[in-house]
Design a protein around this motif. Structure first.
Motif, PDB file in Angstrom:
ATOM      1  N   LEU A 117      11.854  13.080   4.809  1.00 27.56           N
ATOM      2  CA  LEU A 117      13.169  13.733   4.856  1.00 27.56           C
ATOM      3  C   LEU A 117      14.215  12.925   5.621  1.00 27.56           C
ATOM      4  O   LEU A 117      15.296  13.429   5.918  1.00 27.56           O
ATOM      5  CB  LEU A 117      13.037  15.119   5.487  1.00 27.56           C
ATOM      6  N   ARG A 118      13.914  11.674   5.946  1.00 31.95           N
ATOM      7  CA  ARG A 118      14.797  10.880   6.806  1.00 31.95           C
ATOM      8  C   ARG A 118      16.197  10.712   6.236  1.00 31.95           C
ATOM      9  O   ARG A 118      17.178  10.774   6.967  1.00 31.95           O
ATOM     10  CB  ARG A 118      14.157   9.535   7.122  1.00 31.95           C
ATOM     11  N   LYS A 119      16.313  10.488   4.936  1.00 36.33           N
ATOM     12  CA  LYS A 119      17.640  10.317   4.324  1.00 36.33           C
ATOM     13  C   LYS A 119      18.456  11.607   4.428  1.00 36.33           C
ATOM     14  O   LYS A 119      19.637  11.581   4.745  1.00 36.33           O
ATOM     15  CB  LYS A 119      17.517   9.894   2.856  1.00 36.33           C
ATOM     16  N   LYS A 120      17.809  12.720   4.160  1.00 33.01           N
ATOM     17  CA  LYS A 120      18.497  14.015   4.238  1.00 33.01           C
ATOM     18  C   LYS A 120      18.922  14.301   5.674  1.00 33.01           C
ATOM     19  O   LYS A 120      20.027  14.799   5.912  1.00 33.01           O
ATOM     20  CB  LYS A 120      17.574  15.117   3.708  1.00 33.01           C
ATOM     21  N   ILE A 121      18.048  13.981   6.636  1.00 31.48           N
ATOM     22  CA  ILE A 121      18.376  14.187   8.050  1.00 31.48           C
ATOM     23  C   ILE A 121      19.604  13.362   8.431  1.00 31.48           C
ATOM     24  O   ILE A 121      20.525  13.854   9.083  1.00 31.48           O
ATOM     25  CB  ILE A 121      17.170  13.842   8.948  1.00 31.48           C
ATOM     26  N   GLU A 122      19.633  12.095   7.994  1.00 36.96           N
ATOM     27  CA  GLU A 122      20.772  11.232   8.311  1.00 36.96           C
ATOM     28  C   GLU A 122      22.057  11.743   7.661  1.00 36.96           C
ATOM     29  O   GLU A 122      23.117  11.745   8.288  1.00 36.96           O
ATOM     30  CB  GLU A 122      20.481   9.801   7.865  1.00 36.96           C
ATOM     31  N   GLU A 123      21.969  12.188   6.402  1.00 30.28           N
ATOM     32  CA  GLU A 123      23.151  12.707   5.710  1.00 30.28           C
ATOM     33  C   GLU A 123      23.710  13.940   6.417  1.00 30.28           C
ATOM     34  O   GLU A 123      24.917  14.053   6.630  1.00 30.28           O
ATOM     35  CB  GLU A 123      22.797  13.078   4.265  1.00 30.28           C
ATOM     36  N   VAL A 124      22.823  14.851   6.769  1.00 28.64           N
ATOM     37  CA  VAL A 124      23.268  16.090   7.412  1.00 28.64           C
ATOM     38  C   VAL A 124      23.808  15.792   8.807  1.00 28.64           C
ATOM     39  O   VAL A 124      24.801  16.385   9.224  1.00 28.64           O
ATOM     40  CB  VAL A 124      22.108  17.117   7.443  1.00 28.64           C
ATOM     41  N   GLN A 125      23.191  14.852   9.516  1.00 27.84           N
ATOM     42  CA  GLN A 125      23.690  14.503  10.847  1.00 27.84           C
ATOM     43  C   GLN A 125      25.090  13.905  10.760  1.00 27.84           C
ATOM     44  O   GLN A 125      25.969  14.250  11.549  1.00 27.84           O
ATOM     45  CB  GLN A 125      22.746  13.504  11.527  1.00 27.84           C
ATOM     46  N   GLU A 126      25.297  13.008   9.796  1.00 24.55           N
ATOM     47  CA  GLU A 126      26.621  12.408   9.631  1.00 24.55           C
ATOM     48  C   GLU A 126      27.657  13.463   9.248  1.00 24.55           C
ATOM     49  O   GLU A 126      28.779  13.457   9.759  1.00 24.55           O
ATOM     50  CB  GLU A 126      26.566  11.299   8.577  1.00 24.55           C
ATOM     51  N   ALA A 127      27.298  14.355   8.337  1.00 28.21           N
ATOM     52  CA  ALA A 127      28.212  15.413   7.920  1.00 28.21           C
ATOM     53  C   ALA A 127      28.544  16.333   9.086  1.00 28.21           C
ATOM     54  O   ALA A 127      29.699  16.748   9.253  1.00 28.21           O
ATOM     55  CB  ALA A 127      27.618  16.205   6.763  1.00 28.21           C
ATOM     56  N   TYR A 128      27.542  16.631   9.907  1.00 25.36           N
ATOM     57  CA  TYR A 128      27.776  17.502  11.050  1.00 25.36           C
ATOM     58  C   TYR A 128      28.693  16.837  12.067  1.00 25.36           C
ATOM     59  O   TYR A 128      29.594  17.456  12.605  1.00 25.36           O
ATOM     60  CB  TYR A 128      26.436  17.878  11.698  1.00 25.36           C
ATOM     61  N   GLU A 129      28.459  15.542  12.305  1.00 26.54           N
ATOM     62  CA  GLU A 129      29.288  14.821  13.283  1.00 26.54           C
ATOM     63  C   GLU A 129      30.726  14.683  12.785  1.00 26.54           C
ATOM     64  O   GLU A 129      31.662  14.703  13.579  1.00 26.54           O
ATOM     65  CB  GLU A 129      28.668  13.466  13.589  1.00 26.54           C
ATOM     66  N   GLU A 130      30.907  14.530  11.485  1.00 22.77           N
ATOM     67  CA  GLU A 130      32.258  14.446  10.933  1.00 22.77           C
ATOM     68  C   GLU A 130      32.970  15.799  11.029  1.00 22.77           C
ATOM     69  O   GLU A 130      34.185  15.849  11.175  1.00 22.77           O
ATOM     70  CB  GLU A 130      32.212  13.992   9.472  1.00 22.77           C
ATOM     71  N   GLY A 131      32.197  16.881  10.945  1.00 18.97           N
ATOM     72  CA  GLY A 131      32.777  18.210  11.006  1.00 18.97           C
ATOM     73  C   GLY A 131      33.134  18.663  12.397  1.00 18.97           C
ATOM     74  O   GLY A 131      33.774  19.691  12.576  1.00 18.97           O
ATOM     75  N   LEU A 132      32.718  17.913  13.418  1.00 15.40           N
ATOM     76  CA  LEU A 132      33.026  18.318  14.799  1.00 15.40           C
ATOM     77  C   LEU A 132      34.438  18.085  15.149  1.00 15.40           C
ATOM     78  O   LEU A 132      35.290  17.572  15.097  1.00 15.40           O
ATOM     79  CB  LEU A 132      32.103  17.585  15.782  1.00 15.40           C
TER      80      LEU A 132
END
Length: 132
Positions: A117-132
Motif C-alpha cells: 500500500l506504499r503508493k496509496k499511503i504516499e498519495e494520501v499523505q501528499e493530498a493531506y499535506e496539501e489540504g492543510l
C-alpha cells in the motif's frame, strides 16, 4: 477535508506505523529474556558476556527494523523468515513458544501490507499535506 478522507488517511497511517511500533514493543519484550543472565553468581565479565549473548535476538530484530523503516518489503520477508527459523528450531529442540513466532509472523505480514500500500499511503499523505 471530508470525514471519509480523514478515516482513509488515519487508516493508512495505521498501516504504516503499527508494524514499526509493534516491532519496537517486541524488541523490548524479548530483551526482557536477557535478564536471566543475572541469575547466576558468576563474575562481572561472565555475566556481561551472558547478557550480550542473550541480547543477540534483540539486536537482530532491531537491525531488521532499521532496514524495514526504509524498505518495508525487507521487514516483511525478514520477520516471516525469522518466524519460520524460530519455528524450525523450536520443533527440533522442543522448547518453542508462540510468544515469539506469532508476533514475528504478524509484524512481517504488516510490513508486507505496508509495502503493498506504499503508493496509496504516499498519495494520501501528499493530498493531506496539501489540504492543510
Amino acid at each position: 477535508m471530508s470525514g471519509l478522507k480523514i478515516i482513509i488517511y488515519l487508516s493508512l497511517l495505521f498501516v504504516k506505523w503499527i508494524p514499526r511500533i509493534l516491532c519496537i514493543i517486541f524488541a523490548i519484550g524479548i530483551s526482557l529474556f536477557a535478564l536471566d543472565a543475572f541469575d547466576n553468581d558468576e563474575g562481572f565479565w561472565k555475566t556481561l558476556l551472558a547478557l550480550l549473548i542473550h541480547l543477540i535476538p534483540t539486536l537482530i530484530v532491531i537491525a531488521v527494523l532499521v532496514l524495514s523503516w526504509r524498505w518495508p518489503w525487507v521487514g516483511g520477508i525478514s520477520y516471516i523468515s525469522l518466524g519460520i527459523a524460530y519455528l524450525i528450531w523450536a520443533s527440533k529442540s522442543g522448547r518453542g513458544s508462540e510468544i515469539i513466532y506469532i508476533p514475528l509472523f504478524s509484524i512481517g505480514i504488516l510490513f508486507l501490507i505496508n509495502w503493498f500500500l506504499r503508493k496509496k499511503i504516499e498519495e494520501v499523505q501528499e493530498a493531506y499535506e496539501e489540504g492543510l
